[in-house]
Design a protein around this motif. Structure first.
Motif, PDB file in Angstrom:
ATOM      1  N   PHE A 154       0.836  -1.198   0.000  1.00  0.00           N
ATOM      2  CA  PHE A 154       0.000   0.000   0.000  1.00  0.00           C
ATOM      3  C   PHE A 154       0.871   1.248   0.000  1.00  0.00           C
ATOM      4  N   VAL A 155       0.556   2.200  -0.895  1.00  0.00           N
ATOM      5  CA  VAL A 155       1.228   3.495  -0.952  1.00  0.00           C
ATOM      6  C   VAL A 155       0.153   4.561  -0.840  1.00  0.00           C
ATOM      7  N   TYR A 156       0.306   5.478   0.116  1.00  0.00           N
ATOM      8  CA  TYR A 156      -0.751   6.454   0.389  1.00  0.00           C
ATOM      9  C   TYR A 156      -0.936   7.431  -0.767  1.00  0.00           C
ATOM     10  N   ASP A 157       0.098   8.127  -1.155  1.00  0.00           N
ATOM     11  CA  ASP A 157      -0.023   9.156  -2.185  1.00  0.00           C
ATOM     12  C   ASP A 157       0.826   8.740  -3.382  1.00  0.00           C
ATOM     13  N   LEU A 158       0.275   7.930  -4.234  1.00  0.00           N
ATOM     14  CA  LEU A 158       0.996   7.391  -5.378  1.00  0.00           C
ATOM     15  C   LEU A 158       0.936   8.373  -6.538  1.00  0.00           C
ATOM     16  N   GLU A 159       2.096   8.765  -7.028  1.00  0.00           N
ATOM     17  CA  GLU A 159       2.172   9.651  -8.185  1.00  0.00           C
ATOM     18  C   GLU A 159       2.848   8.896  -9.315  1.00  0.00           C
ATOM     19  N   VAL A 160       2.255   8.987 -10.503  1.00  0.00           N
ATOM     20  CA  VAL A 160       2.770   8.266 -11.664  1.00  0.00           C
ATOM     21  C   VAL A 160       3.114   9.274 -12.738  1.00  0.00           C
ATOM     22  N   GLU A 161       4.325   9.183 -13.275  1.00  0.00           N
ATOM     23  CA  GLU A 161       4.765  10.037 -14.378  1.00  0.00           C
ATOM     24  C   GLU A 161       4.543   9.277 -15.683  1.00  0.00           C
ATOM     25  N   PHE A 162       3.822   9.882 -16.595  1.00  0.00           N
ATOM     26  CA  PHE A 162       3.616   9.275 -17.898  1.00  0.00           C
ATOM     27  C   PHE A 162       4.652   9.824 -18.863  1.00  0.00           C
ATOM     28  N   PRO A 163       5.204   8.963 -19.726  1.00  0.00           N
ATOM     29  CA  PRO A 163       6.223   9.438 -20.662  1.00  0.00           C
ATOM     30  C   PRO A 163       5.644  10.455 -21.647  1.00  0.00           C
TER      31      PRO A 163
END
Length: 161
Positions: free
Chosen positions: A134-143
């Motif tokens: 579990f990750v509380y504040d997941l941020e994903v960078e899109f290419p």
């Protein structure tokens, strides 16, 4: 009496639900045929499954069978009464993929069943606070070179309205 259902199925003539169960006290496998009475092609399968689940005589035998499984068995019986074969009924229960159907065209009963399936899938894939990954504040960078889908509302500017 300690009874655990091992298998369940349907019998079309006469309409019945078959439960193969094990009696834990004697370690013997037994079969019980439960007739489905007052059931037609217009019957509500969820109500019929609830009636069977909480019936005085049969509740001991179907206690370990989920209500959803009993509802699926009743759906197979109802589809048979409507003239569908077993293969057609099972294929209809699987349903098309999520992008292949228009949910606006479904009946209320079918729509509620699809929503229940979606809720089950959501709960199975949901991440809880107690999970190890579990990750509380997941941020994903899109290419930057990823393909972006264009939508019709992206063409309009805010000034037009």
């Amino acid at each position: 009496m300690s009874i655990v259902a091992k298998r369940c199925g349907v019998k079309f003539d006469p309409p019945s639900i078959i439960i193969v169960y094990e009696n834990k006290n004697t370690s013997r496998m037994r079969k019980r045929i439960i007739p489905v009475r007052n059931f037609s092609q217009y019957s509500d399968c969820s109500r019929a499954a609830e009636r069977l689940k909480y019936h005085v005589r049969h509740s001991v035998y179907v206690e370990s069978v989920s209500l959803a499984q009993l509802e699926r068995l009743h759906l197979i019986l109802r589809d048979h009464l409507r003239g569908l074969s077993l293969e057609e009924s099972l294929a209809a229960q699987q349903g098309p993929g999520p992008s292949d159907e228009d949910l606006n065209k479904l009946s209320d009963e079918e729509l509620n069943r699809r929503k229940a399936q979606m809720d089950q899938l959501f709960e199975r894939n949901r991440r809880h606070k107690d999970d190890a990954d579990f990750v509380y504040d997941l941020e994903v960078e899109f290419p930057e070179n990823s393909v972006r889908e264009e939508c019709s509302w992206d063409d309009h500017s805010d000034d037009e309205f």
